[in-house]
Motif scaffolding. Structure first.
Motif, PDB file in Angstrom:
ATOM      1  N   CYS A 201       0.839  -1.197   0.000  1.00 30.41           N
ATOM      2  CA  CYS A 201       0.000   0.000   0.000  1.00 30.41           C
ATOM      3  C   CYS A 201       0.871   1.243   0.000  1.00 30.41           C
ATOM      4  CB  CYS A 201      -0.970   0.031   1.176  1.00 30.41           C
ATOM      5  SG  CYS A 201      -0.253   0.518   2.756  1.00 30.41           S
ATOM      6  N   CYS A 202       0.336   2.299  -0.615  1.00 28.67           N
ATOM      7  CA  CYS A 202       0.969   3.618  -0.619  1.00 28.67           C
ATOM      8  C   CYS A 202       0.162   4.534   0.289  1.00 28.67           C
ATOM      9  CB  CYS A 202       0.980   4.208  -2.030  1.00 28.67           C
ATOM     10  SG  CYS A 202       1.898   3.262  -3.237  1.00 28.67           S
ATOM     11  N   LEU A 203       0.828   5.152   1.249  1.00 28.97           N
ATOM     12  CA  LEU A 203       0.172   6.114   2.133  1.00 28.97           C
ATOM     13  C   LEU A 203       0.588   7.508   1.692  1.00 28.97           C
ATOM     14  CD1 LEU A 203       0.690   4.339   5.580  1.00 28.97           C
ATOM     15  CD2 LEU A 203      -1.172   4.079   3.923  1.00 28.97           C
ATOM     16  N   ARG A 204      -0.325   8.215   1.048  1.00 30.53           N
ATOM     17  CA  ARG A 204      -0.047   9.551   0.525  1.00 30.53           C
ATOM     18  C   ARG A 204      -0.268  10.565   1.646  1.00 30.53           C
ATOM     19  NH1 ARG A 204      -2.962   8.658  -5.416  1.00 30.53           N
ATOM     20  NH2 ARG A 204      -1.263   7.376  -6.284  1.00 30.53           N
ATOM     21  N   GLY A 205       0.805  10.829   2.363  1.00 33.95           N
ATOM     22  CA  GLY A 205       0.725  11.620   3.582  1.00 33.95           C
ATOM     23  C   GLY A 205       0.485  13.093   3.344  1.00 33.95           C
ATOM     24  N   GLY A 206      -0.242  13.689   4.270  1.00 36.74           N
ATOM     25  CA  GLY A 206      -0.343  15.139   4.334  1.00 36.74           C
ATOM     26  C   GLY A 206       0.882  15.641   5.091  1.00 36.74           C
ATOM     27  N   CYS A 207       0.696  16.523   6.044  1.00 37.28           N
ATOM     28  CA  CYS A 207       1.822  16.963   6.877  1.00 37.28           C
ATOM     29  C   CYS A 207       1.955  15.989   8.048  1.00 37.28           C
ATOM     30  CB  CYS A 207       1.598  18.390   7.381  1.00 37.28           C
ATOM     31  SG  CYS A 207       1.983  19.641   6.162  1.00 37.28           S
ATOM     32  N   TYR A 271      -3.918   5.062  -0.145  1.00 38.35           N
ATOM     33  CA  TYR A 271      -4.721   5.807   0.828  1.00 38.35           C
ATOM     34  C   TYR A 271      -4.130   7.196   1.046  1.00 38.35           C
ATOM     35  CZ  TYR A 271      -6.492   1.150   1.952  1.00 38.35           C
ATOM     36  OH  TYR A 271      -7.035  -0.090   1.871  1.00 38.35           O
ATOM     37  N   ASN A 272      -5.010   8.194   1.081  1.00 42.28           N
ATOM     38  CA  ASN A 272      -4.598   9.529   1.514  1.00 42.28           C
ATOM     39  C   ASN A 272      -4.638   9.547   3.035  1.00 42.28           C
ATOM     40  OD1 ASN A 272      -4.332  10.327  -1.103  1.00 42.28           O
ATOM     41  ND2 ASN A 272      -6.230  11.503  -1.197  1.00 42.28           N
ATOM     42  N   LEU A 273      -3.474   9.753   3.638  1.00 35.61           N
ATOM     43  CA  LEU A 273      -3.359   9.672   5.095  1.00 35.61           C
ATOM     44  C   LEU A 273      -2.875  11.008   5.644  1.00 35.61           C
ATOM     45  CD1 LEU A 273      -3.483   7.904   7.641  1.00 35.61           C
ATOM     46  CD2 LEU A 273      -1.108   7.279   7.223  1.00 35.61           C
ATOM     47  N   GLY A 274      -3.823  11.789   6.118  1.00 34.28           N
ATOM     48  CA  GLY A 274      -3.499  13.076   6.727  1.00 34.28           C
ATOM     49  C   GLY A 274      -4.426  13.334   7.888  1.00 34.28           C
ATOM     50  N   GLY A 275      -4.394  14.540   8.394  1.00 30.27           N
ATOM     51  CA  GLY A 275      -5.242  14.869   9.528  1.00 30.27           C
ATOM     52  C   GLY A 275      -6.691  15.105   9.165  1.00 30.27           C
ATOM     53  N   GLY A 276      -6.966  15.243   7.850  1.00 30.92           N
ATOM     54  CA  GLY A 276      -8.331  15.522   7.426  1.00 30.92           C
ATOM     55  C   GLY A 276      -8.730  16.963   7.715  1.00 30.92           C
ATOM     56  N   LYS A 277      -9.935  17.286   7.390  1.00 35.08           N
ATOM     57  CA  LYS A 277     -10.428  18.668   7.497  1.00 35.08           C
ATOM     58  C   LYS A 277     -10.311  19.224   8.916  1.00 35.08           C
ATOM     59  CE  LYS A 277     -14.379  21.529   6.160  1.00 35.08           C
ATOM     60  NZ  LYS A 277     -15.746  21.510   5.555  1.00 35.08           N
ATOM     61  N   ASP A 278     -10.550  18.391   9.919  1.00 38.88           N
ATOM     62  CA  ASP A 278     -10.548  18.875  11.307  1.00 38.88           C
ATOM     63  C   ASP A 278      -9.158  19.253  11.805  1.00 38.88           C
ATOM     64  OD1 ASP A 278     -13.266  18.495  11.425  1.00 38.88           O
ATOM     65  OD2 ASP A 278     -13.149  16.545  12.432  1.00 38.88           O
ATOM     66  N   ASN A 279      -8.109  18.736  11.182  1.00 35.14           N
ATOM     67  CA  ASN A 279      -6.739  19.023  11.637  1.00 35.14           C
ATOM     68  C   ASN A 279      -5.998  19.955  10.679  1.00 35.14           C
ATOM     69  OD1 ASN A 279      -6.914  17.504  13.973  1.00 35.14           O
ATOM     70  ND2 ASN A 279      -5.091  16.290  13.555  1.00 35.14           N
ATOM     71  N   THR A 280      -6.738  20.843  10.031  1.00 34.50           N
ATOM     72  CA  THR A 280      -6.112  21.784   9.107  1.00 34.50           C
ATOM     73  C   THR A 280      -5.742  23.087   9.806  1.00 34.50           C
ATOM     74  OG1 THR A 280      -8.241  22.719   8.428  1.00 34.50           O
ATOM     75  CG2 THR A 280      -7.356  20.902   7.112  1.00 34.50           C
ATOM     76  N   CYS A 281      -4.703  23.714   9.270  1.00 28.71           N
ATOM     77  CA  CYS A 281      -4.373  25.086   9.673  1.00 28.71           C
ATOM     78  C   CYS A 281      -3.557  25.725   8.564  1.00 28.71           C
ATOM     79  CB  CYS A 281      -3.611  25.137  11.004  1.00 28.71           C
ATOM     80  SG  CYS A 281      -1.939  24.444  10.945  1.00 28.71           S
ATOM     81  N   SER A 282      -3.619  27.044   8.503  1.00 29.79           N
ATOM     82  CA  SER A 282      -2.769  27.800   7.590  1.00 29.79           C
ATOM     83  C   SER A 282      -1.507  28.211   8.345  1.00 29.79           C
ATOM     84  CB  SER A 282      -3.503  29.044   7.092  1.00 29.79           C
ATOM     85  OG  SER A 282      -3.663  29.982   8.154  1.00 29.79           O
ATOM     86  N   ILE A 283      -0.555  28.787   7.629  1.00 31.98           N
ATOM     87  CA  ILE A 283       0.654  29.275   8.297  1.00 31.98           C
ATOM     88  C   ILE A 283       0.297  30.368   9.302  1.00 31.98           C
ATOM     89  CG2 ILE A 283       2.828  30.527   7.966  1.00 31.98           C
ATOM     90  CD1 ILE A 283       3.208  29.021   5.366  1.00 31.98           C
ATOM     91  N   LEU A 284      -0.557  31.299   8.895  1.00 34.94           N
ATOM     92  CA  LEU A 284      -0.949  32.383   9.813  1.00 34.94           C
ATOM     93  C   LEU A 284      -1.644  31.826  11.052  1.00 34.94           C
ATOM     94  CD1 LEU A 284      -2.296  35.129   7.357  1.00 34.94           C
ATOM     95  CD2 LEU A 284      -0.015  34.941   8.387  1.00 34.94           C
TER      96      LEU A 284
END
Length: 354
Positions: A201-207, A271-284
């Motif tokens: 499997c490939c885990l396409r990581g976010g941050c 699989y896309n493996l990231g924090g999802g919408k709830d774990n998002t933030c911008s730099i600011l």
């Protein structure tokens, strides 16, 4: 005792996987030769993490080996015969790749091929987990219609309200050389699953992040941002008004998913493996969060030119991964991630001064 082979074992995800699976009773074999220090200089050195693993894990064996060493990899697999493989080793920076294109491709693409072929020859029935990246999508996500708020960019197309799915295209976009080398590895991992029947499997990581990340300017968004704040150094924002958005996932939750896959593997999966919408933030928004924890004002400068192939907004659609593995979910929310990274860097910086 089952044997787990982890490449890039001294890195963020590799070390987390080592610690986690050791706690589950596995004997751990780590492949690492501290290439981060070669790629990024002393600030990327991970020997401290290798020493941490060797001192804290009873059944840990370190293998000083470069995954580009084809014969060395074949010989290790033939003698070790591991029960599962987690491949996290990589040249991880899309900025750095342009300066070292041969090293980047040989590490990311050819190194992955070496591991896959060794698996096929000696242990074809075991799970093979590959840490890929969301950079395989190139800058195609930037074509999605977006709204701009005071602190971030947001998808305005309802199709992507939950994030980027695995069906999103990976071609006809600008990837950076790093993204291209990771695409090559990603497709090869899928092909060894689909063509040869390997359990890959490939885990396409976010941050991917956490307190043990040796973040540097060219790789490791949150880790480097926190370190910059604590040290009072100037953080550079590259384009998009500092409103570019990322989804952040703790290395512990990555390790937990890997455990789920190894227990019930599939062939040639993505699989896309990231924090999802709830774990998002911008730099600011990240600036504001770290300032609230450290009580130190963020020092930064803005550069209008964005990084080549960089995403304006990216977060993972987690619906497929949760459908296939319903026992898995995010356990570390964003505020916990920030708190742990601040604590981790504070301890390491204090230790360095001692």
């Amino acid at each position: 005792m089952k044997k787990l082979l982890v490449t890039g074992s001294s890195g963020l995800i590799g070390s987390e996987v080592c610690i986690y699976f050791a706690s589950q009773g596995w004997a751990i074999h780590g492949i690492d030769n501290n290439q981060r220090a070669v790629f990024f200089g002393s600030q990327g050195d991970t020997r401290w993490n290798q020493q941490r693993l060797q001192s804290s894990i009873k059944n840990f064996t370190h293998h000083e080996l470069d995954i580009r060493d084809r014969q060395g990899i074949l010989e290790l697999f033939e003698s070790l015969r591991p029960d599962a493989i987690v491949h996290t080793a990589a040249q991880p920076s899309h900025d750095r790749a342009a300066a070292i294109p041969y090293d980047d491709f040989d590490t990311n693409a050819v190194g992955t091929l070496n591991l896959l072929e060794a698996t096929r020859r000696f242990v074809p029935d075991i799970p093979f987990v590959h840490l890929s990246t969301n950079k395989v999508y190139g800058d195609a996500p930037n074509e999605i219609s977006m709204n701009e708020t005071e602190t971030r960019w947001c998808y305005s197309d309802p199709t992507y309200e939950q994030g980027i799915p695995e069906t999103f295209r990976i071609d006809q976009s600008k990837h950076s050389l790093f993204g291209a080398s990771k695409v090559a590895a990603d497709i090869m991992v899928q092909e060894y699953g689909r063509y040869f029947g390997l359990k890959t499997c490939c885990l396409r990581g976010g941050c991917l992040t956490g307190p043990n990340h040796s973040g540097v300017e060219l790789h490791g968004f949150l880790s480097y941002l926190v370190k910059s704040n604590l040290e009072g150094r100037t953080y550079k924002i590259f384009g998009y008004k500092g409103k570019q958005v990322r989804d952040n996932i703790h290395s512990y939750d990555v390790a937990r998913f890997i455990e789920e896959f190894i227990a019930n593997p599939r062939s040639g999966e993505v699989y896309n493996l990231g924090g999802g919408k709830d774990n998002t933030c911008s730099i600011l928004e990240a600036f504001a969060m770290v300032e609230s924890l450290t009580n130190k004002k963020m020092q930064y400068e803005y550069l209008a030119l964005n990084r080549e192939g960089d995403h304006i907004c990216y977060y993972s659609d987690l619906r497929k991964i949760k459908d296939h593995y319903p026992n898995w979910s995010i356990t570390k929310p964003l505020d916990t991630i920030f708190a742990e990274i601040v604590t981790g860097w504070s301890s390491r910086l204090q230790y360095a001064k001692a």
